[in-house]
Design an enzyme around this catalytic site. Structure first.
Site, PDB file in Angstrom:
ATOM      1  N   GLU B  40       0.794  -1.230  -0.206  1.00 23.79           N
ATOM      2  CA  GLU B  40       0.140  -0.059  -0.140  1.00 23.79           C
ATOM      3  C   GLU B  40       1.037   1.395   0.146  1.00 23.79           C
ATOM      4  O   GLU B  40       1.783   1.403   0.924  1.00 23.79           O
ATOM      5  CB  GLU B  40      -0.693  -0.043   1.240  1.00 23.79           C
ATOM      6  CG  GLU B  40      -2.048  -1.205   1.072  1.00 23.79           C
ATOM      7  CD  GLU B  40      -2.444  -1.750   2.391  1.00 23.79           C
ATOM      8  OE1 GLU B  40      -2.369  -1.042   3.403  1.00 23.79           O
ATOM      9  OE2 GLU B  40      -3.130  -2.730   2.507  1.00 23.79           O
ATOM     10  N   ALA B  70      -5.877  -4.325   0.553  1.00 19.61           N
ATOM     11  CA  ALA B  70      -6.507  -5.564   0.541  1.00 19.61           C
ATOM     12  C   ALA B  70      -5.317  -6.508   0.853  1.00 19.61           C
ATOM     13  O   ALA B  70      -4.645  -7.027   0.146  1.00 19.61           O
ATOM     14  CB  ALA B  70      -7.037  -5.767  -0.541  1.00 19.61           C
ATOM     15  N   GLU B  71      -4.737  -6.526   2.196  1.00 24.37           N
ATOM     16  CA  GLU B  71      -3.661  -7.532   2.701  1.00 24.37           C
ATOM     17  C   GLU B  71      -3.811  -8.979   2.351  1.00 24.37           C
ATOM     18  O   GLU B  71      -3.074  -9.666   1.628  1.00 24.37           O
ATOM     19  CB  GLU B  71      -3.385  -7.244   4.195  1.00 24.37           C
ATOM     20  CG  GLU B  71      -2.886  -5.850   4.502  1.00 24.37           C
ATOM     21  CD  GLU B  71      -3.873  -4.868   4.733  1.00 24.37           C
ATOM     22  OE1 GLU B  71      -5.032  -5.027   4.590  1.00 24.37           O
ATOM     23  OE2 GLU B  71      -3.508  -3.665   4.736  1.00 24.37           O
ATOM     24  N   PHE B  94       1.878  -1.907   8.601  1.00 24.21           N
ATOM     25  CA  PHE B  94       2.232  -2.124   9.982  1.00 24.21           C
ATOM     26  C   PHE B  94       1.946  -3.659  10.001  1.00 24.21           C
ATOM     27  O   PHE B  94       1.032  -3.941   9.768  1.00 24.21           O
ATOM     28  CB  PHE B  94       1.090  -1.329  10.880  1.00 24.21           C
ATOM     29  CG  PHE B  94       1.443   0.311  10.880  1.00 24.21           C
ATOM     30  CD1 PHE B  94       2.369   0.768  11.726  1.00 24.21           C
ATOM     31  CD2 PHE B  94       0.775   0.927   9.845  1.00 24.21           C
ATOM     32  CE1 PHE B  94       2.718   2.191  11.501  1.00 24.21           C
ATOM     33  CE2 PHE B  94       1.040   2.363   9.520  1.00 24.21           C
ATOM     34  CZ  PHE B  94       1.947   2.862  10.365  1.00 24.21           C
ATOM     35  N   ASP B  96       0.436  -4.979  12.401  1.00 23.96           N
ATOM     36  CA  ASP B  96      -0.734  -5.279  12.973  1.00 23.96           C
ATOM     37  C   ASP B  96      -1.902  -5.698  12.098  1.00 23.96           C
ATOM     38  O   ASP B  96      -2.840  -5.977  12.541  1.00 23.96           O
ATOM     39  CB  ASP B  96      -1.204  -3.930  13.805  1.00 23.96           C
ATOM     40  CG  ASP B  96      -0.058  -3.206  14.760  1.00 23.96           C
ATOM     41  OD1 ASP B  96      -0.167  -3.322  16.102  1.00 23.96           O
ATOM     42  OD2 ASP B  96       0.867  -2.839  14.180  1.00 23.96           O
ATOM     43  N   PHE B  97      -1.527  -5.168  10.892  1.00 28.34           N
ATOM     44  CA  PHE B  97      -2.326  -5.365   9.769  1.00 28.34           C
ATOM     45  C   PHE B  97      -2.195  -6.946   9.235  1.00 28.34           C
ATOM     46  O   PHE B  97      -2.878  -7.587   8.582  1.00 28.34           O
ATOM     47  CB  PHE B  97      -2.092  -4.861   8.702  1.00 28.34           C
ATOM     48  CG  PHE B  97      -2.245  -3.330   8.792  1.00 28.34           C
ATOM     49  CD1 PHE B  97      -2.738  -2.869  10.235  1.00 28.34           C
ATOM     50  CD2 PHE B  97      -1.794  -2.035   7.984  1.00 28.34           C
ATOM     51  CE1 PHE B  97      -2.924  -1.351  10.297  1.00 28.34           C
ATOM     52  CE2 PHE B  97      -1.783  -1.100   8.332  1.00 28.34           C
ATOM     53  CZ  PHE B  97      -2.351  -0.273   9.558  1.00 28.34           C
ATOM     54  N   HIS B 140      -1.086   0.164  15.707  1.00 27.40           N
ATOM     55  CA  HIS B 140      -0.117   0.555  14.801  1.00 27.40           C
ATOM     56  C   HIS B 140       1.284   0.356  15.667  1.00 27.40           C
ATOM     57  O   HIS B 140       2.319   1.011  15.134  1.00 27.40           O
ATOM     58  CB  HIS B 140      -0.098   2.042  14.289  1.00 27.40           C
ATOM     59  CG  HIS B 140      -1.386   1.987  13.289  1.00 27.40           C
ATOM     60  ND1 HIS B 140      -2.557   1.927  13.917  1.00 27.40           N
ATOM     61  CD2 HIS B 140      -1.395   2.036  12.161  1.00 27.40           C
ATOM     62  CE1 HIS B 140      -3.421   1.885  12.804  1.00 27.40           C
ATOM     63  NE2 HIS B 140      -2.806   2.182  11.793  1.00 27.40           N
TER      64      HIS B 140
END
Ligand SMILES: Cc1ncc(C[n+]2csc(CCOP(=O)(O)OP(=O)(O)O)c2C)c(N)n1
Ligand SMILES: [Mg+2]
Lengths: 344, 334, 339
Positions: B40, B70-71, B94, B96-97, B140
């Site tokens: 991204e 859209a991971e 991050f 976290d995603f 994050h």
């Protein structure tokens, strides 16, 4: 390798043979599963043969397919060897995955088969990725993902189609709408009437075809392939079909009626295609009997091959984790070697 | 190997961790046009944390692609691409995603080679930023590398120096296995000597002895490598501290760590991930398996005390492991 | 009470031509909205009308009943749902006995299926299908209003309907005798299979028979229309035989499908009277009616005959104009009284 189409008489006979092979393979897989010789689960493709074969006939031999948990039919349609498939189902070292994959993970990347998949909806991102490789390297191929009606509700399916269409990748998404995701009918999973309507959300064409008619599937995939190869991006195709067996072997099937099943069987794809070939004088009843006998022999041979094949040595559990050896796995493997694994 | 020996005889340049990673990426994009960066805003924008910078201008959209947000989709596409002839490098802005893309990571990326009986290569690199310290709050600032190190079939590295940041990035891209490069975002500006040789790589699975010492071994990762070195300098004269940058979490260089422990008899493990059931525990388990009888004191853990990373500065500072924590741990056992 | 039949084909407007040509998709959302518009249009007349709608499995009829203006007496036709063209025919057969006018939402294929069973009941055919010749692309509300003025006899149906032709086909091949009926066209395609039904590649057309022709139409009717237009209610039709444009004596540029303007080589063009058959000797092809491939043929002698007994099609503009001319759309009472 998919080296057949539906364009010539020989091709059409080959397509019919593949449909019969799938049915026979899965019929026998069901038997051996019931007998307890095949461990795990098997999801049979019986009833849906026209979709897999019609699709693969329209693809080029080098094209990729990403398959589903119901993948035996896709494998045979794509030209994988029933011997190695059956050996894999039996968990044998000679199977496609050396016994590490089983029914839900048969793969042969060299034949363009990116793997059956135990995760519902996981195939489309893989196909998008394969299409990205193709497009990056300017190769003359396309990548097609099979997915179920159930899978169509998955978030990652949306992400995959969105990405493939945004990047105009040479991909095709083929929904096998067999009317149920496990026991839940498609109407209870989706608000749209036709799953191909979702194509509009991606500004790509979507079409629903009769999945019991191999020629309809073939034509639609041919068009999808043309678009993909022209750089026009992906196409969404929904094939309406039906599985004759339970979701998995042993499923009680209290969610559907015998009448419903019979209605679909009345439109059986193999019977219909056979009748058309007979009508066209390309096949006689006698020739069909002969073909069926040959197919039965092919699968009997596959079963014999699978029976005779060696089980993997327990040591092989430590193979293929990485491209190289890492000390962690070495250590576990060595312990297993010396003490049979007792001190894990 | 010691960090000094590693750099001896090499031509080096001083640069930040961020620049080192970018240089590593640039060299690999240059070397192999099948290397594809995606993520991204990694392209025209240059990356939210500015790591990819101007690579998009240098290599174009074909090699440096902006993806939809859209991971699951693009990590999945990276897996599919890796299986079919290209070498994707996907960035998770991050770590976290990562949960969003976890399906493709755990069930496809990690398992395909194994499930298929070795029938596929999986040359995919995932770069993910980690770490608290900038008030980015709980979603994050996470440090999740234990998940990946724990999960069979994935390799994980977490550099603490600029040299390792470049060397491991390049090693990850060249590897035919899935490799996660965990970049602590608080050290992007940390400077160090970085070899300029285009074929300089840091082998995955090797730790680096950043400072030699006799009394206690600190096995650190990421930001805590630098902070431990500062602590070691501060203690010099009183305590002789050996600092090891673990660098590679899986595979882990057990040998270098155990060798040091045999010498010092004391060990502190400093890693920003939450303490319980984690990276620290694994390092300690291996240490005691191999060198139990060399131990002179209980091994200490320095990490995040099982909370999320809070937002407000005093809260964040409270839970963020740092040099002070390392020093306290050292003082407890020597 | 005047009675209206309503047929909405859930699968019209979504076949493979969306993939192969420039046809646009008509999704169920659009069909549901159009259906509700039709119902609303029915309230244009003072007289309360009753409506019966063909049931379906996609929720169109259900939705229409839920959203219908309260003054309408609306119900579903009692019939089994097969989700095939048989549904349209069954509903039409029912309406032949019961309805004063019928509104059909669909394409040429849907109108034909309805026409096969509808007899003399006036038919308002609204296009929600693909490159249509018979149905008019008219707003659903307007179509409903036209049906209402006819059903309630505000206007004389005789004066605002035209009789469309049909084409009857009989094919004899190795497997015996096969029949097919078309409304506007019967086409012959050089494809071995019915496949996805829709005409995928118009360049594979070998010829056929049309009951009407106009250059502003699309498909076979366009080709015929480029040579000689035939009004929808004009007698007879025309037979066309195509060939390689490099070898045929003449060729035409015609619109074969949305987004597909093509040169067609014309072997022959022959005008036909009512009941005058055109005979084709065909090998390995598929014949289709109104843009859809229907029958696979191996080695066949095929006769195609235009006949005069097609549906009574309502001229929507004409119907409402007639109503207006009669003053039937003006009320002399104050609104309060009328309520
Ligand atoms: C992510 C995930 N959720 C649930 C399952 C369990 N499961 C296996 S198959 C299946 C139904 C899938 O339905 P559909 O996509 O329509 O495929 P079909 O079985 O009908 O071929 C489910 C829920 C799974 N394997 N993966
Ligand atoms: Mg299903």
């Amino acid at each position: 390798m998919t080296d057949y189409t539906l364009e010539t008489e020989d091709d059409r006979l080959e397509a019919l043979r593949r449909m019969l092979t799938i049915r026979e393979f899965d019929t026998k897989a069901g038997h051996y599963f019931a007998d307890g010789e095949i461990p795990g689960f098997v999801h049979l493709y019986i009833g849906e043969e026209a979709v897999g074969v019609g699709t693969c006939a329209a693809l080029d031999p080098d094209d990729y397919i990403a398959s589903t948990h119901r993948g035996h039919g896709h494998c045979i349609a794509k030209g994988l060897d029933p011997d190695l498939m059956m050996a894999e189902l039996f968990g044998k070292a000679d199977g496609y995955c050396n016994g590490k994959g089983g029914s839900m993970h048969i793969a042969d990347i060299d034949s363009g088969m990116l793997g059956a998949n135990g995760i519902v909806g996981a195939g489309p991102p893989l196909a998008t990725g394969a299409a990205l490789s193709i497009s990056h390297q300017d190769r003359d191929q396309v990548a097609l993902a099979f997915l179920g009606d159930g899978a169509t509700a998955q978030g990652q399916v949306h992400e995959a189609i969105n990405q493939a269409s945004t990047w105009d990748l040479p991909a095709i998404f083929l929904i096998e709408n067999n009317q149920y995701g496990e026991a839940t009918p498609v109407e209870k999973q989706h608000n749209v009437d036709q799953l191909s309507d979702t194509a509009q959300a991606y500004d790509i064409p979507g079409v629903t075809v009769d999945g019991m008619d191999i020629t309809a599937v073939y034509e639609a995939v041919q068009e999808g392939r043309k678009r993909a190869a022209n750089g026009d991006g992906p196409t969404l195709i929904e094939a309406e079909t039906y599985r004759y067996h339970g979701h998995y072997e042993g499923d009680e099937q209290n969610y559907r009626t015998d009448e419903e099943l019979q209605q679909w069987k009345d439109r059986d794809a193999i019977d219909a295609f056979k009748a058309r070939l007979i009508d066209r004088d390309e096949l006689s009843e006698a020739e069909f009997e002969e073909m069926q006998a040959e197919v039965e022999e092919t699968i009997a041979d596959a079963i014999e091959f699978a029976h005779d094949a060696e089980l993997p040595h327990p040591q092989e559990a430590y193979d293929d984790m990485f491209s190289d050896t890492v000390p962690e796995i070495e250590k576990f493997a060595n312990r297993a070697r010396t003490d049979g694994g007792d001190s894990r | 190997m010691t960090a000094q020996a590693e750099l001896d005889g090499q031509e080096t340049e001083t640069m930040t961790v961020r620049e080192a990673i970018r240089q590593g990426l640039r060299e690999e994009l240059e070397r192999d046009e099948d290397v594809l960066i995606m993520g991204e805003d990694v392209g025209a924008f240059g990356g939210v944390l500015e790591v990819t910078g101007n690579l998009y201008e240098e290599f174009g959209e074909e090699q440096v692609r902006d993806t939809p947000i859209a991971e699951a989709g693009y990590v999945g596409a990276a897996v599919g691409a890796a299986a079919t002839g290209t070498r994707p490098v996907a960035e998770l802005m991050f770590s976290d995603f990562m949960g969003v893309s976890m399906e493709q990571i755990m069930n496809q990326m990690a398992k395909m080679r194994y499930m298929f009986g070795g029938k596929t290569e999986m040359p995919v690199t995932i770069r993910a930023t980690e770490g608290g310290g900038m008030g980015a709050a709980s979603q994050h600032s996470g440090t999740v590398h234990t998940w990946i190190s724990h999960f069979p079939g994935l390799k994980a590295v977490a550099p603490g120096t600029a040299a390792a940041a470049k060397g491991l990035t390049k090693a990850a891209i060249r590897s035919d296995d899935p490799v996660f490069v965990f970049e602590n975002k608080m050290i992007y500006e940390q400077k160090g000597e970085v070899p300029t040789d285009e074929d300089y790589i840091t082998p995955i699975g090797e730790a680096s002895v950043e400072r030699e010492g006799e009394d206690v071994t600190v096995v650190a990762t990421q930001r805590l490598v630098g902070e431990s070195l500062t602590v070691a300098d501060g203690l010099s004269g009183d305590v002789s501290v050996e600092v090891i940058d673990a660098q590679s979490l899986y595979p882990l260089d057990t040998e270098t760590i155990v060798e040091s422990l045999r010498k010092t008899g004391r060990m502190v493990v400093a890693d920003e991930s939450p303490v319980s059931y984690g990276t620290h525990a694994e390092i300690i388990a291996r240490a005691q398996e191999e060198a139990f009888f060399s131990l002179d004191a209980p091994i200490q853990r320095v990490g995040t005390p099982d909370t999320h990373m809070p937002f407000s500065t005093p809260l964040e500072q409270e839970v963020l492991p740092d040099g002070e924590g390392v020093q306290n741990a050292i003082e407890k056992i020597v | 009470m005047a009675h209206i039949g309503l047929i909405v084909n859930p699968s019209a407007g979504r076949d493979i031509r969306r993939l192969t040509g420039g046809a646009s998709v008509v999704d169920n959302y659009a069909k549901r909205s159009t259906t509700v518009c039709v119902l609303d249009g029915l309230t244009l007349v003072d007289e309360t009308v009753s409506v019966e709608i063909m049931p379906d499995k996609t929720g169109i009829a259900e939705h229409a009943i839920g959203e219908a203006p309260s003054e309408l007496d609306i119900s579903k036709v009692e019939m089994p749902i097969k989700e095939t063209a048989a549904d349209t025919r069954r509903a039409a057969a029912h309406f032949r006995e019961t309805a004063d006018a019928v509104v059909v939402l669909g394409g040429d294929g849907t109108s034909r299926d309805a026409a096969l069973e509808l007899g003399d009941v006036p038919l308002v055919s609204v296009s929600t299908g693909t490159n249509n010749v018979v149905p008019t692309p008219v707003d659903g509300t307007v179509a409903g209003a036209a049906a209402a003025v006819i059903a309630t006899a505000v206007v004389d149906a005789e004066t605002v309907t035209t009789r469309h032709g049909k084409i009857e086909v009989r094919a004899d091949d190795v497997n015996g005798e096969k029949h097919l009926t078309g409304l506007a066209t019967i086409g012959i395609t050089d494809r071995p299979f019915v496949g996805t039904r829709a005409l995928v590649d118009p360049t594979e057309l070998l010829g056929g028979v049309v009951s009407r022709a106009h250059p502003a139409a699309i498909g076979l009717t366009s080709v015929a229309g480029c040579i000689e237009p035939i009004a929808p209610d004009a007698p007879g039709g025309a037979a066309l035989r195509f060939g390689d444009p490099d070898e045929t004596p003449r060729s035409v540029r015609a619109i074969l499908a949305p987004g597909m303007t093509t040169t067609i080589g014309l072997e022959s063009h022959e005008s036909l009277d009512w009941d005058e058959p055109a005979v084709f000797e065909l090998q390995d092809c598929v014949i289709g009616a109104d843009g859809e491939r229907e029958v696979e043929l191996a080695d066949a002698t095929v006769t195609m005959t235009p006949t005069a007994n097609g549906p009574r099609l309502v001229d929507v503009d004409g119907a409402l104009q007639a109503a207006s001319e009669k003053g039937a759309l003006i009320s002399d009472r104050p609104l309060a009284d009328a309520e």
